[in-house]
Motif scaffolding. Structure first.
Motif, PDB file in Angstrom:
ATOM      1  N   LYS A 247       0.798  -1.215   0.000  1.00 41.48           N
ATOM      2  CA  LYS A 247       0.000   0.000   0.000  1.00 41.48           C
ATOM      3  C   LYS A 247       0.834   1.269   0.000  1.00 41.48           C
ATOM      4  CE  LYS A 247      -4.223  -1.817   1.848  1.00 41.48           C
ATOM      5  NZ  LYS A 247      -4.994  -1.983   3.061  1.00 41.48           N
ATOM      6  N   ARG A 309     -17.358   0.278  20.949  1.00 39.13           N
ATOM      7  CA  ARG A 309     -16.188   0.841  20.274  1.00 39.13           C
ATOM      8  C   ARG A 309     -16.591   1.538  18.981  1.00 39.13           C
ATOM      9  NH1 ARG A 309     -10.885  -1.147  20.587  1.00 39.13           N
ATOM     10  NH2 ARG A 309     -10.808  -1.790  18.419  1.00 39.13           N
ATOM     11  N   ARG A 312     -18.446   4.757  19.422  1.00 34.16           N
ATOM     12  CA  ARG A 312     -17.575   5.889  19.761  1.00 34.16           C
ATOM     13  C   ARG A 312     -17.018   6.513  18.477  1.00 34.16           C
ATOM     14  NH1 ARG A 312     -15.352   2.847  23.934  1.00 34.16           N
ATOM     15  NH2 ARG A 312     -13.419   2.395  22.827  1.00 34.16           N
ATOM     16  N   LEU A 313     -16.480   5.638  17.612  1.00 35.07           N
ATOM     17  CA  LEU A 313     -15.873   6.124  16.364  1.00 35.07           C
ATOM     18  C   LEU A 313     -16.914   6.781  15.459  1.00 35.07           C
ATOM     19  CD1 LEU A 313     -13.389   6.181  14.449  1.00 35.07           C
ATOM     20  CD2 LEU A 313     -14.151   3.987  13.563  1.00 35.07           C
ATOM     21  N   ARG A 320     -19.631  15.084  13.217  1.00 36.47           N
ATOM     22  CA  ARG A 320     -18.955  16.011  12.310  1.00 36.47           C
ATOM     23  C   ARG A 320     -19.793  16.318  11.094  1.00 36.47           C
ATOM     24  NH1 ARG A 320     -13.112  13.185  12.046  1.00 36.47           N
ATOM     25  NH2 ARG A 320     -12.755  13.258  14.291  1.00 36.47           N
ATOM     26  N   GLU A 343     -15.747  -6.290  13.826  1.00 36.62           N
ATOM     27  CA  GLU A 343     -15.620  -4.837  13.710  1.00 36.62           C
ATOM     28  C   GLU A 343     -15.472  -4.420  12.246  1.00 36.62           C
ATOM     29  OE1 GLU A 343     -12.539  -3.711  16.485  1.00 36.62           O
ATOM     30  OE2 GLU A 343     -13.946  -3.874  18.177  1.00 36.62           O
ATOM     31  N   GLU A 344     -14.826  -5.280  11.462  1.00 36.24           N
ATOM     32  CA  GLU A 344     -14.682  -4.997  10.032  1.00 36.24           C
ATOM     33  C   GLU A 344     -16.068  -5.006   9.370  1.00 36.24           C
ATOM     34  OE1 GLU A 344     -11.912  -4.039   8.910  1.00 36.24           O
ATOM     35  OE2 GLU A 344     -12.525  -3.851   6.817  1.00 36.24           O
TER      36      GLU A 344
ATOM     37  N   ARG B  81      -2.866  -0.445   7.299  1.00 35.59           N
ATOM     38  CA  ARG B  81      -3.809  -1.430   7.851  1.00 35.59           C
ATOM     39  C   ARG B  81      -5.162  -0.752   7.950  1.00 35.59           C
ATOM     40  NH1 ARG B  81       0.311  -4.881   9.401  1.00 35.59           N
ATOM     41  NH2 ARG B  81       2.154  -3.627   9.663  1.00 35.59           N
ATOM     42  N   ASP B  82      -6.072  -1.185   7.045  1.00 36.86           N
ATOM     43  CA  ASP B  82      -7.283  -0.386   6.908  1.00 36.86           C
ATOM     44  C   ASP B  82      -8.483  -0.989   7.630  1.00 36.86           C
ATOM     45  OD1 ASP B  82      -7.582  -2.537   5.350  1.00 36.86           O
ATOM     46  OD2 ASP B  82      -8.354  -1.484   3.607  1.00 36.86           O
ATOM     47  N   GLY B  83      -8.235  -1.862   8.611  1.00 45.48           N
ATOM     48  CA  GLY B  83      -9.370  -2.443   9.323  1.00 45.48           C
ATOM     49  C   GLY B  83     -10.034  -1.419  10.234  1.00 45.48           C
ATOM     50  N   TRP B  84     -11.319  -1.642  10.461  1.00 45.25           N
ATOM     51  CA  TRP B  84     -12.053  -0.731  11.362  1.00 45.25           C
ATOM     52  C   TRP B  84     -11.577  -0.883  12.795  1.00 45.25           C
ATOM     53  CZ3 TRP B  84     -14.626   3.323   9.716  1.00 45.25           C
ATOM     54  CH2 TRP B  84     -15.030   3.340   8.382  1.00 45.25           C
ATOM     55  N   SER B  85     -11.117  -2.099  13.136  1.00 43.80           N
ATOM     56  CA  SER B  85     -10.593  -2.304  14.486  1.00 43.80           C
ATOM     57  C   SER B  85      -9.419  -1.380  14.749  1.00 43.80           C
ATOM     58  CB  SER B  85     -10.108  -3.740  14.649  1.00 43.80           C
ATOM     59  OG  SER B  85     -11.187  -4.612  14.646  1.00 43.80           O
ATOM     60  N   GLN B  86      -8.512  -1.319  13.746  1.00 47.65           N
ATOM     61  CA  GLN B  86      -7.337  -0.459  13.894  1.00 47.65           C
ATOM     62  C   GLN B  86      -7.764   1.003  14.006  1.00 47.65           C
ATOM     63  OE1 GLN B  86      -7.492  -3.003  11.917  1.00 47.65           O
ATOM     64  NE2 GLN B  86      -5.606  -4.194  12.055  1.00 47.65           N
ATOM     65  N   ARG B  87      -8.831   1.336  13.265  1.00 44.96           N
ATOM     66  CA  ARG B  87      -9.299   2.710  13.312  1.00 44.96           C
ATOM     67  C   ARG B  87      -9.817   3.066  14.719  1.00 44.96           C
ATOM     68  NH1 ARG B  87     -12.028   4.854   7.843  1.00 44.96           N
ATOM     69  NH2 ARG B  87     -10.652   3.233   7.018  1.00 44.96           N
ATOM     70  N   VAL B  88     -10.571   2.104  15.299  1.00 42.85           N
ATOM     71  CA  VAL B  88     -11.071   2.357  16.659  1.00 42.85           C
ATOM     72  C   VAL B  88      -9.906   2.401  17.646  1.00 42.85           C
ATOM     73  CG1 VAL B  88     -12.632   1.589  18.476  1.00 42.85           C
ATOM     74  CG2 VAL B  88     -13.232   1.205  16.113  1.00 42.85           C
ATOM     75  N   ASP B  89      -8.937   1.477  17.444  1.00 39.21           N
ATOM     76  CA  ASP B  89      -7.766   1.485  18.318  1.00 39.21           C
ATOM     77  C   ASP B  89      -7.075   2.843  18.253  1.00 39.21           C
ATOM     78  OD1 ASP B  89      -8.215  -1.089  19.040  1.00 39.21           O
ATOM     79  OD2 ASP B  89      -6.770  -1.967  17.641  1.00 39.21           O
ATOM     80  N   LEU B  91      -8.398   5.720  17.403  1.00 34.77           N
ATOM     81  CA  LEU B  91      -9.234   6.723  18.074  1.00 34.77           C
ATOM     82  C   LEU B  91      -9.083   6.624  19.587  1.00 34.77           C
ATOM     83  CD1 LEU B  91     -11.785   8.718  17.387  1.00 34.77           C
ATOM     84  CD2 LEU B  91     -13.058   6.849  18.444  1.00 34.77           C
ATOM     85  N   ASP B  92      -9.086   5.374  20.077  1.00 33.55           N
ATOM     86  CA  ASP B  92      -8.964   5.171  21.519  1.00 33.55           C
ATOM     87  C   ASP B  92      -7.594   5.604  22.030  1.00 33.55           C
ATOM     88  OD1 ASP B  92     -11.502   4.309  21.613  1.00 33.55           O
ATOM     89  OD2 ASP B  92     -11.056   2.181  21.897  1.00 33.55           O
ATOM     90  N   ASP B  97      -8.091  11.808  13.663  1.00 37.27           N
ATOM     91  CA  ASP B  97      -8.621  11.317  12.392  1.00 37.27           C
ATOM     92  C   ASP B  97      -7.729  10.191  11.898  1.00 37.27           C
ATOM     93  OD1 ASP B  97     -10.333  11.090  10.318  1.00 37.27           O
ATOM     94  OD2 ASP B  97     -10.167  13.166   9.647  1.00 37.27           O
ATOM     95  N   THR B 100      -6.294   5.983   5.408  1.00 35.44           N
ATOM     96  CA  THR B 100      -5.731   4.702   4.995  1.00 35.44           C
ATOM     97  C   THR B 100      -4.928   4.858   3.708  1.00 35.44           C
ATOM     98  OG1 THR B 100      -7.685   3.679   5.896  1.00 35.44           O
ATOM     99  CG2 THR B 100      -6.318   2.323   4.511  1.00 35.44           C
TER     100      THR B 100
END
Lengths: 449, 219
Positions: A247, A309, A312-313, A320, A343-344, B81-89, B91-92, B97, B100
């Motif tokens: 990527k 989770r 929250r996101l 926004r 989550e995906e 790494r474009d998973g939503w889990s990573q995105r929440v991680d 954010l947490d 923002d 990806t």
């Protein structure tokens, strides 16, 4: 192969039948001999009694009747008989013989002879005969007999009660065999349960918890489970590393192309090809990950933390854009899935809803028989019914000309079906837009089957 | 506006730097997590672009460390790494923002602008005060609807003051956010820029607090 329980029970039945048969035959032969001996002893006593009476009354054999007072000798065909043959050939008999005579199958001798033969009124009788020489030198043939009716009846009764006893013993034997099988097999049943439950928790199996016969097997299973888990984890890492490796260069190429475009160069086809590459890459990685996940990393997880989770996101993202995210969480609900994959799935659906929803999107989870259904709905335009199937078509050729559409839903569909669930698209009754319902089972098809 | 760019891929980091420079931002670039953690903690940035897959230290742990140190600088996470889990991680961990790879450069610019605006409590991309309108997307300034030509430095000063409207901004702070950290500007030049701005935009917009600094709007 026949089950162990089956094999053991068949074995037990065969052993019980064989031992009951052998013991019965031996025991019955012994009982027959014993009863006959006793019968003979009684008959011998009668014979002795007849000889004693005869030696007193030898001058008048007709008086023998008076000496032998047993009423059974008087009653016709009573089954109890005597017979005396005088030296002159005259035959004297008990009245019970009713004119018939006893005929031994062998000639009389000085030794007491025994035989079994037909009774004068049918049936079998047992007889004894002996040549007696009295004090005066006269030679007599003394015979007594008795039908076997009582002997046979006695034998029959003894056998019947013995057979009942044997039956009870055999039943106890079978019952204890059955219990034994249950006790012996219990560790195996526990092993099966533990393989499933410990796999969920990522725990190991301890061979010391099992009998020594099963312990090597347990230890092998444990190694297999651990190796499988490692393989899955490694495959995921590799997929993730591959993504990272591909990527960043793709991003660099894209940026250079965009710069060229800004300088007036025609790079449209190159950008389009790059877009296709990106899309294909994303989907392939998602599918790879889904297949590996479903092969073992999953476990029953609570959906509530994931919903928290994501809300929250997406709550922040909605805020926004001036949109509202409604969440109906379910604290105790569980599904069989890897948390990242769940989550995906929900992330992609929420992203879609956020893209198309006008003011409100809604995330909810409810229980259904055998599993759970997680719903993401919005108040956007929805997807026409005719196109829904095409959007979900697994492996369908991607239309990258429509930015972002379809890919997310196809990834979701791939992931959900890898876990034995399904994705359904329809029109939201509550909000009017699209509702994407993800049905997921509580248990994996893999181990529960 | 000063931005820290953290990415282990020099080519990509350079592309980001060029785009941000073209928008009049001051850009520092580092390629590993350890240096990023240090710079982010000691320098004052307006925004940070942070790659997660970094050699030395991973981006998320760097971000968590900043947040526990009380550093509230807006952070845009960049990841392959474009998973939503990573995105929440992310954010947490305290990210503002998430972008990806591969991404479009204008998207990155827009996300950074939006982060800065949100931090300033500003919903619209156009800042307005006393007849002066500053468009953060184009860096163009209008007075009573008419465009005004500003130099890059003047635009940078105005942009910074607008993003911190209602707060007194010292000359030192201004120069830190307008010049690269290896240059050594004379803080008097800031006074020169402000004077020119007041001339071009009217004296009422930027207030001077003698010996302390400058401010747009009321505290």
């Amino acid at each position: 192969m026949r089950s162990l329980r089956h094999r053991t029970l068949i074995n037990a039945v065969a052993a019980a039948a064989l031992s009951v048969a052998v013991v019965s035959i031996a025991l019955f032969a012994y009982i027959d001999a014993v009863t006959l001996k006793r019968f003979d002893r009684v008959l011998e006593d009668r014979h002795t009694q007849l000889v004693v009476v005869l030696s007193d009354d030898a001058q008048d054999p007709a008086a023998l009747e008076k000496g032998l007072i047993d009423p059974a000798y008087q009653r016709p065909y009573s089954g109890r008989y005597w017979q005396v043959k005088a030296p002159d050939g005259t035959v004297y008999t008990s009245p019970s013989l009713f004119g018939a005579t006893l005929v031994a199958p062998m000639p009389p001798t000085d030794r007491l002879g025994r035989w079994t033969g037909p009774s004068p009124n049918g049936g079998q009788l047992r007889g004894m005969q002996q040549r007696i020489t009295l004090g005066n030198g006269s030679v007599w043939t003394v015979t007594v007999a008795e039908t076997l009716t009582s002997l046979l009846a006695e034998r029959y009764e003894t056998r019947k009660s013995l057979l009942i006893a044997f039956g009870i013993v055999a039943a106890f034997g079978l019952l204890s065999a059955w219990l034994q099988v249950a006790v012996v097999l219990r560790p195996l049943g526990r092993l099966r349960e533990e393989v499933a439950t410990r796999w969920d928790r990522g725990a190991r199996l301890d061979p010391n918890d099992y009998p020594s016969e099963v312990a090597p097997l347990v230890s092998d299973i444990d190694v297999l489970l651990a190796r499988n888990r490692e393989t899955v984890a490694r495959a995921r890492r590799q997929a993730s590393d591959l993504a990272h490796a591909l990527k960043t260069p793709a991003a660099i190429v894209r940026n250079e192309l965009v710069t060229l475009q800004e300088h007036g160069r025609d790079v449209g086809p190159a950008l389009e090809a790059l877009g296709r590459l990106d899309a294909q890459l994303r989907r392939s990685l998602a599918r790879m990950s889904a297949i590996h996940s479903a092969e073992g990393v999953g476990g029953p997880i609570h959906v509530a933390p994931t919903l928290d989770r994501l809300s929250r996101l997406f709550g922040a993202m909605c805020a926004r854009q001036g949109k509202t995210l409604e969440v109906a969480n379910a604290p105790d609900l569980q599904v069989w899935m890897d948390r990242q994959d769940l989550e995906e799935v929900l992330g992609n659906l929420l992203d879609n809803a956020l893209k198309w929803g006008r003011t409100t999107i809604r995330l909810s989870a409810i229980s259904e028989p055998g599993g759970a259904v997680l719903c993401v709905e919005d108040d956007g335009a929805g997807i026409p019914e005719a196109e829904r199937a095409r959007v979900l078509e697994s492996g369908a050729r991607l239309d990258v000309s429509v930015a972002g559409t379809g890919l997310g839903l196809a990834i979701v569909s791939d992931l959900v079906s890898a876990y034995g669930g399904r994705l359904e698209l329809s029109t939201s009754v509550r909000l009017g837009g699209l509702i994407a319902a993800v049905h997921l089972p509580h248990h994996a098809g893999l181990l529960a089957g | 506006m000063r931005v820290l760019v953290v990415d282990d891929e020099p080519a990509l980091a350079d592309q980001i730097r060029r785009v941000l420079l073209s928008e009049g931002r001051v850009v520092d670039v580092v390629h590993d997590g350890v240096e990023a953690a240090y710079l982010g903690a000691v320098e004052s940035y307006d925004a940070i672009v942070l790659d997660i897959g970094l050699p030395g230290r991973d981006g998320l742990s760097v971000l968590k460390e900043w947040r526990t140190q009380g550093i509230a600088t807006p952070v845009l996470i960049l990841t392959a790494r474009d998973g939503w889990s990573q995105r929440v991680d992310g954010l947490d961990a305290g990210a503002d923002d998430y972008l990806t790879k591969p991404f479009h450069m204008p998207e990155l610019s827009a996300r950074i602008r939006a982060m800065l605006r949100r931090r300033a409590g500003q919903a619209s991309p156009v800042f307005e005060k006393d007849g002066v309108a500053f468009d953060s997307r184009t860096n163009r300034t209008m007075v009573d609807g008419l465009p005004v030509e500003l130099t890059a430095q003047e635009t940078a000063v105005l942009g910074y003051l607008f993003h911190h409207a209602g707060r007194l901004v010292s000359r030192t702070e201004l120069s830190e956010h307008i010049y690269p950290h290896d240059s050594d500007p004379d803080s008097n030049t800031i006074a020169v820029f402000v004077t020119r701005l007041r001339k071009k935009l009217g004296a009422g917009l930027i207030q001077t607090v003698r010996g302390a600094g400058y401010m747009i709007g009321e505290p």
